[in-house]
Design a protein around this motif. Sequence first.
Motif, mmCIF file in Angstrom:
data_model
loop_
_atom_site.group_PDB
_atom_site.id
_atom_site.type_symbol
_atom_site.label_atom_id
_atom_site.label_comp_id
_atom_site.label_asym_id
_atom_site.label_seq_id
_atom_site.Cartn_x
_atom_site.Cartn_y
_atom_site.Cartn_z
ATOM 1 N N SER A 196 -42.102 46.248 -14.268
ATOM 2 C CA SER A 196 -40.733 46.751 -14.449
ATOM 3 C C SER A 196 -39.666 45.783 -13.956
ATOM 4 N N LYS A 197 -40.044 44.840 -13.084
ATOM 5 C CA LYS A 197 -39.049 43.904 -12.546
ATOM 6 C C LYS A 197 -38.912 42.636 -13.390
ATOM 7 N N SER A 198 -39.650 42.569 -14.500
ATOM 8 C CA SER A 198 -39.550 41.398 -15.372
ATOM 9 C C SER A 198 -38.163 41.323 -16.005
ATOM 10 N N LYS A 199 -37.721 40.126 -16.298
ATOM 11 C CA LYS A 199 -36.400 39.950 -16.927
ATOM 12 C C LYS A 199 -36.490 40.027 -18.448
ATOM 13 N N TYR A 200 -37.710 40.133 -18.979
ATOM 14 C CA TYR A 200 -37.900 40.116 -20.430
ATOM 15 C C TYR A 200 -38.016 41.534 -21.003
ATOM 16 N N PRO A 201 -37.670 41.707 -22.266
ATOM 17 C CA PRO A 201 -37.790 43.031 -22.903
ATOM 18 C C PRO A 201 -39.177 43.244 -23.519
ATOM 19 N N PHE A 202 -39.809 44.359 -23.193
ATOM 20 C CA PHE A 202 -41.080 44.732 -23.813
ATOM 21 C C PHE A 202 -41.323 46.212 -23.554
ATOM 22 N N THR A 203 -42.337 46.759 -24.175
ATOM 23 C CA THR A 203 -42.622 48.196 -24.090
ATOM 24 C C THR A 203 -44.043 48.416 -23.577
ATOM 25 N N ILE A 204 -44.180 49.396 -22.697
ATOM 26 C CA ILE A 204 -45.496 49.745 -22.147
ATOM 27 C C ILE A 204 -45.823 51.164 -22.584
ATOM 28 N N MET A 205 -47.020 51.387 -23.139
ATOM 29 C CA MET A 205 -47.404 52.713 -23.624
ATOM 30 C C MET A 205 -48.781 53.091 -23.081
ATOM 31 N N LEU A 206 -48.938 54.369 -22.805
ATOM 32 C CA LEU A 206 -50.248 54.923 -22.467
ATOM 33 C C LEU A 206 -50.763 55.649 -23.695
ATOM 34 N N VAL A 207 -51.936 55.220 -24.204
ATOM 35 C CA VAL A 207 -52.509 55.804 -25.419
ATOM 36 C C VAL A 207 -53.856 56.449 -25.061
ATOM 37 N N PRO A 208 -53.853 57.728 -24.662
ATOM 38 C CA PRO A 208 -55.090 58.403 -24.254
ATOM 39 C C PRO A 208 -56.143 58.443 -25.365
ATOM 40 N N LYS A 209 -55.694 58.529 -26.615
ATOM 41 C CA LYS A 209 -56.626 58.634 -27.735
ATOM 42 C C LYS A 209 -57.633 57.500 -27.739
ATOM 43 N N GLY A 258 -36.833 47.711 -23.984
ATOM 44 C CA GLY A 258 -37.991 47.693 -24.872
ATOM 45 C C GLY A 258 -38.092 46.452 -25.735
ATOM 46 N N HIS A 259 -39.231 46.337 -26.426
ATOM 47 C CA HIS A 259 -39.527 45.145 -27.230
ATOM 48 C C HIS A 259 -38.588 45.021 -28.420
ATOM 49 N N GLN A 260 -38.505 43.824 -28.938
ATOM 50 C CA GLN A 260 -37.733 43.547 -30.147
ATOM 51 C C GLN A 260 -38.495 42.530 -30.982
ATOM 52 N N ASP A 261 -38.201 42.499 -32.276
ATOM 53 C CA ASP A 261 -38.866 41.544 -33.156
ATOM 54 C C ASP A 261 -38.085 40.234 -33.198
ATOM 55 N N TYR A 262 -38.816 39.133 -33.074
ATOM 56 C CA TYR A 262 -38.210 37.806 -33.149
ATOM 57 C C TYR A 262 -38.597 37.135 -34.461
ATOM 58 N N TYR A 263 -39.138 37.973 -35.336
ATOM 59 C CA TYR A 263 -39.740 37.479 -36.575
ATOM 60 C C TYR A 263 -38.757 36.785 -37.496
ATOM 61 N N GLU A 264 -37.502 37.267 -37.528
ATOM 62 C CA GLU A 264 -36.532 36.756 -38.489
ATOM 63 C C GLU A 264 -36.274 35.261 -38.305
ATOM 64 N N GLU A 265 -36.493 34.752 -37.086
ATOM 65 C CA GLU A 265 -36.189 33.361 -36.823
ATOM 66 C C GLU A 265 -37.108 32.413 -37.581
ATOM 67 N N SER A 266 -38.328 32.852 -37.892
ATOM 68 C CA SER A 266 -39.292 31.962 -38.519
ATOM 69 C C SER A 266 -39.578 32.304 -39.967
ATOM 70 N N ILE A 267 -38.942 33.359 -40.504
ATOM 71 C CA ILE A 267 -39.296 33.823 -41.840
ATOM 72 C C ILE A 267 -39.033 32.774 -42.905
ATOM 73 N N ASN A 268 -37.972 31.968 -42.745
ATOM 74 C CA ASN A 268 -37.631 30.992 -43.772
ATOM 75 C C ASN A 268 -38.595 29.825 -43.827
ATOM 76 N N GLU A 269 -39.503 29.726 -42.845
ATOM 77 C CA GLU A 269 -40.461 28.640 -42.841
ATOM 78 C C GLU A 269 -41.591 28.885 -43.832
ATOM 79 N N ILE A 270 -41.729 30.094 -44.324
ATOM 80 C CA ILE A 270 -42.811 30.422 -45.249
ATOM 81 C C ILE A 270 -42.439 29.962 -46.651
ATOM 82 N N ASP A 271 -43.356 29.221 -47.286
ATOM 83 C CA ASP A 271 -43.081 28.791 -48.651
ATOM 84 C C ASP A 271 -43.902 29.628 -49.634
#
Length: 382
Positions: free
Chosen positions: A33-46, A106-119
Amino acid sequence: MEDIKQIQEFFSKPLNENKVTKEDFDKVVKVLSKSKYPFTIMLVPKWGEIDIITGQDSPDEIVNDISQRLDSAGLNWGGNSGITISGDSSNYSRREYSDIFRVNSGHQDYYEESINEIDYDEALTLRGMLADLKKEREQLFRDMEQEAEPEGGPIADRYGNELNKIEDRMYKIAKQLRDYDLNENDSYVRVSEPKFIKDKNNPNFLYVNFKYDTGSGVLTALGKETMSGQIRRLSSAEAMKQATALAKDLEAKYNLEDIDVYDKENGVVQIFAVSDDFMDMNPNMFGLNEETPADDGIAAAGGGTPADQGKVAAKESIAQTLAETIKLGEGVIEEELCPKGKAYIKRRKAAGEKSSAYLSGRAVKVCKGQMSGRKKRKSKKK
């Protein structure tokens, strides 16, 4: 800063393999919880897991920070530890968690930064990977039905984890392809500015051409659309869209007797319109070119005798509707037309239009109720 020894002492009890609890979840939250970065933690009992989601294509420093904090606290992660770190998780989209904690919103997507690299070739590879993953998932379902415990158990859990991993990969690839398609569709569209052409022989005729890219190679290969095919398909669709929009503008601005929009399928989408308003139109409007449309690869219809009309129609394939109209008018005897058709021809000749198969064909359409034959009245502005 908390003393490292105290933290290690607090977390000296290891997490139960594949049987994480709410207490384990709280330990992980306290450590991260003291990290400076954004991310999400989940408990998945299933699935007996604690999922830590960093976001798609997240920077390496986020994963490094999480792993270092877990290591410093003496908490095992990865493998069969029950703690996973990933870019995304289907458990999140399906809301299969019982508890959730968002570090720094919470987490975020950084995907948009690299999308244009795909040919184009990489996109084809991804489509193949997605198809393979779908087959793998189907086979996994079949195997699970045969081997997994109906009431749940270790085997069912193992299959469940494998399915989650496959669906996570499918989700990432599918999103990547969707974003790629959105970006590439725009870059593949190649349409020229509209070219306006007046017919010297028939000054009430107006042609507008939208040229589009037909691609430089074969359109399909091995049953799949090539890049050239995609360029042609997207460009012709855009040309038709622009031409249709312009046709509506012409209808709103001028008193039109007829208008057609069609794809000549040779790299040109064309508008053909008829109006007396075009007769006195300033040639400088829209950058008009005054020429015989046949000189631009467009058949000149409507000028001369019915015999001349037949020759022109046979020589050039204009719009199908235009050709049909000419055909309707060939051999028509004016005296045999209905009263509305006769009146229409009389009005057109009074306006200066010469006798032609095209004029006779339009008169036939008036008799059949396929066109009104009367000008639209413009509403006066107050």
